[in-house]
Design an enzyme around this catalytic site. Structure first.
Site, mmCIF file in Angstrom:
data_model
loop_
_atom_site.group_PDB
_atom_site.id
_atom_site.type_symbol
_atom_site.label_atom_id
_atom_site.label_comp_id
_atom_site.label_asym_id
_atom_site.label_seq_id
_atom_site.Cartn_x
_atom_site.Cartn_y
_atom_site.Cartn_z
ATOM 1 N N GLU A 122 0.857 -1.180 0.000
ATOM 2 C CA GLU A 122 0.000 0.000 0.000
ATOM 3 C C GLU A 122 0.896 1.234 0.000
ATOM 4 O OE1 GLU A 122 -3.538 -0.031 2.679
ATOM 5 O OE2 GLU A 122 -2.582 -1.832 3.457
ATOM 6 N N ARG A 128 5.196 -13.615 9.316
ATOM 7 C CA ARG A 128 5.797 -12.282 9.248
ATOM 8 C C ARG A 128 7.184 -12.301 9.884
ATOM 9 N NH1 ARG A 128 2.168 -7.703 8.934
ATOM 10 N NH2 ARG A 128 3.723 -6.531 10.068
ATOM 11 N N LYS A 132 2.958 2.721 10.620
ATOM 12 C CA LYS A 132 3.012 4.098 10.122
ATOM 13 C C LYS A 132 2.543 5.076 11.196
ATOM 14 C CE LYS A 132 0.997 7.215 6.719
ATOM 15 N NZ LYS A 132 0.002 7.420 5.675
#
Length: 795
Positions: A291, A506, A516
């Site tokens: 993204e 992950r 973020k």
């Protein structure tokens, strides 16, 4: 109640809450724990709890849960190895009545491995490798002995085997000598050439090479418990291309999607796969779909290496596809930075695409989905449909014609944001009902402008973009496992080519945050300068700090591709950086805390030039010149007025050598300021070939450049700054006040004068340093990447 049940079996509160978010898993685990407690009582030990969790998380068919829990509580399945075998047995016998005898034999129930059997097995393995052991001694790969012994005694305890291997090796070789403790010579330098040869063969022949070994299967299977890796990184790790090449991951071959467990086959599947193969020619196709609303971090490096690496290792291609379906959060700088980081890591996208490239096609398919009765326009509010058990939509059975008209009204902007959504008629694996396909957003898009006021969601977009680009292996982190049902459902509902989604664990690092939102908070509060602050673990920050891309790729290769989440210590990444920088970074000398030294009997009337090898271990890689004159500077810490036991550097009556200069200096006079601080030394020098060998050699500079040096430590004090049980005050309360120390008047030898941003050096005895982009003409700024790995007992 469920939270208490889960923490009661040894799960951390964070892990328990994560489990609760997965409705299917939490229901199974609750059932397993209650069954175990009814048999054993409320107090379950952690080993039993771990087995119960793994059984619930990895079991494909819930009807076998009671059977497995029964074996666990009766202590007939005691290890994860036995549980894995049991899970494999029930998976491969889905339609047959369970044969108890075969089942128990397959998973080692009742097998007792005696110490005598372990001793005999280890003795036999060591006998087979006796010659190599005697030749290589403790440099021999002891893991090989362990592996072969385990293969002979499948159900033996690994720790007991290791202890027996250690004991018998000690008996054969005796205690370690100094030679055994030395680092093994790097015979592996020929490996890169071999790897390049293999890569060339893949390109030339268009064939996948056979596996170099088996990795844990990366998914399609349910997640295992996270693993924490804290040991030192080995140097014999296979390259990522070796790990991903050929059949190593047990992935399906292009066009054989239907052979994958859980893949949904429809009457049109084979025709669509035939068409897919005609378009791709049987080529492996992957994609990296970030993204564009933030900077990539160390976790993305694993995704980049996996997607691009798997395609490259198998002669395929990888798309860089921006998932730009949320125009409110997307900025051009993120698009640029993402591609820059992908290419910095050494990968070139086959094509750069955007989800927005396909908005017209996606809209056409949404209309078709409504016509087929698989989607409807809904007016429930966002807060009403959140969570795993939202109330059914009263508009679920709305007539097709009505939904088509209302969806067109959504597109024309006749509904406000939040007043209408398009939802798909399915229940996802995590229990979420009717995920949203389109929502209204009156935000201009950076690429399509004001053309659209409705935007598709991830659940709608991702699988269809994969289908359009004919992706063969859609590689996702395991949190997307709950989306797999909607992935297959949507492609099949529209009768379009359906790729296979595979999930893997992950990669996380301790002592950091990567979200973020949290990094923005760090920037806003002044804790860090920006996204590329070298104390962060974004890829731009790692590059600025001086980490070579090869080190990051090597780190990802050593983590490997597993279904389990890997939580790593930062020092493992630093170890990879040292390995690469040791080969890449030329040497220079720098003094961070200078002490002036005047040589009173300097041998010549003018300065001398000293040749310093750029790489002392390989002088064929060239030299640089360093001036040597009567005034030099050494580190303050390299001088003491009083000598302690074990201290080897400069002191009255204790000379030292100057590295590379060929001279030994001895203290003649100590000059202090009014406060008694030593500010200068007067020394005499003697050529090293006529003087007694000193106890130590120290670095120095003469006619140096004045530079700024930034020394970094961990940004956070605790391993898990986001864990409220570890840091109750929140991550901002956990900042390390000593995470940055700036030395504004460091002295560096003049060989670095022409250095440019991101050039790297090893400052002898101090560490590896990289030129920061803040550098200006006449004022270089260096970031310390990592310290040198030194013996902790060295003085």
């Amino acid at each position: 109640e469920a939270l208490g049940l889960f923490t009661g079996i040894g799960l951390s509160e964070a892990k328990a809450r994560e489990t609760l978010r997965n409705g299917a898993l939490s229901a199974l685990l609750r059932q397993a724990v209650l069954q175990a407690r009814s048999a054993l009582g409320p107090a379950l030990d952690k080993a039993t709890g771990t087995l119960l969790y793994n059984a619930a998380a990895r079991l494909r068919d819930p009807k076998h849960l009671g059977l497995l829990v029964g074996y666990i509580v009766r202590r007939e399945i005691l290890t994860d190895l036995q549980l894995s075998a049991a899970l494999e047995y029930v998976r491969t016998h889905p339609l047959e009545p369970l044969n108890t005898v075969d089942f128990e034999q397959a998973c080692g129930v009742g097998v007792c491995v005696t110490p005598e059997q372990i001793e005999e097995a280890v003795e036999a393995v060591i006998s087979e490798h006796r010659a190599e052991l005697l030749a290589e001694r403790y440099h021999f790969n002891m893991g090989l002995l362990m592996g072969e012994a385990r293969s002979r005694l499948r159900w033996a305890d690994g720790k007991t085997i290791k202890n027996e291997v250690d004991l018998q090796v000690l008996h054969l070789l005796g205690p370690k000598t100094e030679a055994d403790l030395e680092k093994k010579p790097k015979a592996a330098k020929a490996r890169p050439a071999l790897a390049e040869k293999q890569k060339a063969a893949v390109v030339e022949n268009g064939k996948r090479l056979s596996s170099c070994g088996q990795l844990p299967q990366p998914c399609g299977w349910a997640p295992a418990q996270p693993r924490l890796l804290t040991g030192e990184v080995g140097t014999e790790t296979r390259s990522l291309l070796e790990q991903l090449r050929g059949e190593a991951l047990k992935f399906h071959k292009p066009g054989e999607n239907y052979k994958t467990e859980g893949y949904v086959v429809t009457p049109n599947t084979m025709a669509l796969l035939k068409q897919h193969l005609a378009i791709t020619g049987g080529q492996v196709r992957t994609r990296f779909p970030p993204e564009p609303n933030g900077i990539l971090h160390i976790g993305h490096a694993k995704a980049i290496n996996f997607n691009f690496g798997y395609a490259k290792a198998n002669g395929g291609v990888c798309f860089l596809r921006y998932d730009d379906t949320n125009p409110e959060k997307e900025e051009e700088k993120y698009f640029t930075a993402i591609r820059e980081m992908v290419e910095w890591l050494g990968y070139q996208p086959y094509a750069v695409t955007h989800a927005s490239d396909y908005f017209d096609q996606l809209y056409t398919w949404a209309l078709e989905l409504i016509r087929r009765g698989h989607a409807y326009v809904c007016h429930q509010k966002v807060e009403e449909i959140k969570g795993h058990n939202p109330p059914p939509s009263p508009w679920r059975d709305r007539p097709v014609e009505e939904s088509l008209l209302l969806f067109e009204d959504m597109r024309k902007g006749k509904f406000g944001e939040g007043e209408a959504t398009l939802r798909m008629k399915l229940v996802m694996e995590d229990g979420k009902m009717d995920p949203v396909a389109y929502r209204v957003k009156f935000t201009p898009h950076h690429r399509t402008g004001d053309k659209w006021c409705i935007y598709p969601t991830y659940d709608y977009t991702h699988c269809l973009c994969d289908s359009i680009e004919h992706i063969t292996h859609s590689l996702c982190t395991k949190e997307f496992q709950a989306r797999r049902s909607s992935y297959f459902w949507l492609c099949n509902a529209l009768d379009v080519y359906c790729p296979v989604q595979w999930e893997y664990g992950r990669l996380n690092l301790l002592y950091t945050v990567v979200s973020k939102r949290k990094i923005i908070r760090l920037v806003e509060t002044g804790a860090v300068r920006d996204w590329d602050d070298p104390r962060l673990f974004t890829l731009t920050a790692l590059r600025r700090r001086g980490f070579p891309p090869e080190a990051i790729n090597n780190f990802c290769a050593r983590v490997g591709v597993t279904v389990a989440q890997a939580t790593m210590e930062p020092h493992l990444l630093e170890a990879c950086a040292r390995e690469v920088l040791n080969e890449q970074a030329p040497r220079a000398m720098a003094v961070l805390e200078p002490l002036k030294v005047t040589i009173t009997n300097f041998p010549t009337p003018k300065a001398l030039e000293v040749l310093v090898p750029n790489f002392p271990a390989d002088e064929s890689r060239g030299f640089h010149k360093v001036p040597f004159q009567p005034t030099v500077y050494i580190e303050e810490t390299d001088f003491r007025e009083e000598v302690d036991k074990g201290y080897k550097r400069l002191a009255p009556g204790q000379p030292v050598g100057l590295r590379h200069a060929g001279y030994i200096i001895a203290v003649q006079n100590i000059i202090k300021d009014a406060s008694g601080r030593v500010i200068e030394l007067e020394v005499t020098c003697t050529k090293s070939d006529v003087a007694e060998k000193p106890k130590a050699f120290i670095h120095w500079v003469s006619e140096p450049l004045v530079c700024e040096v930034r020394l970094y430590e961990r940004l956070f004090l605790h391993k898990n700054p986001e864990d409220p049980s570890e840091v109750p005050g929140g991550f901002l309360s956990d900042l390390n006040p000593d995470s940055l120390r700036v030395v504004r008047n460091a002295l560096v030898d003049s060989s670095v004068l022409s250095a440019r941003p991101f050039d790297k050096f090893q400052f002898e005895r101090l560490g590896y340093f990289s030129v920061d982009p803040d550098s200006e003409e006449g004022k270089l700024v260096f970031n310390r990447t990592v310290t040198l790995k030194e013996d902790p007992g060295k003085v």
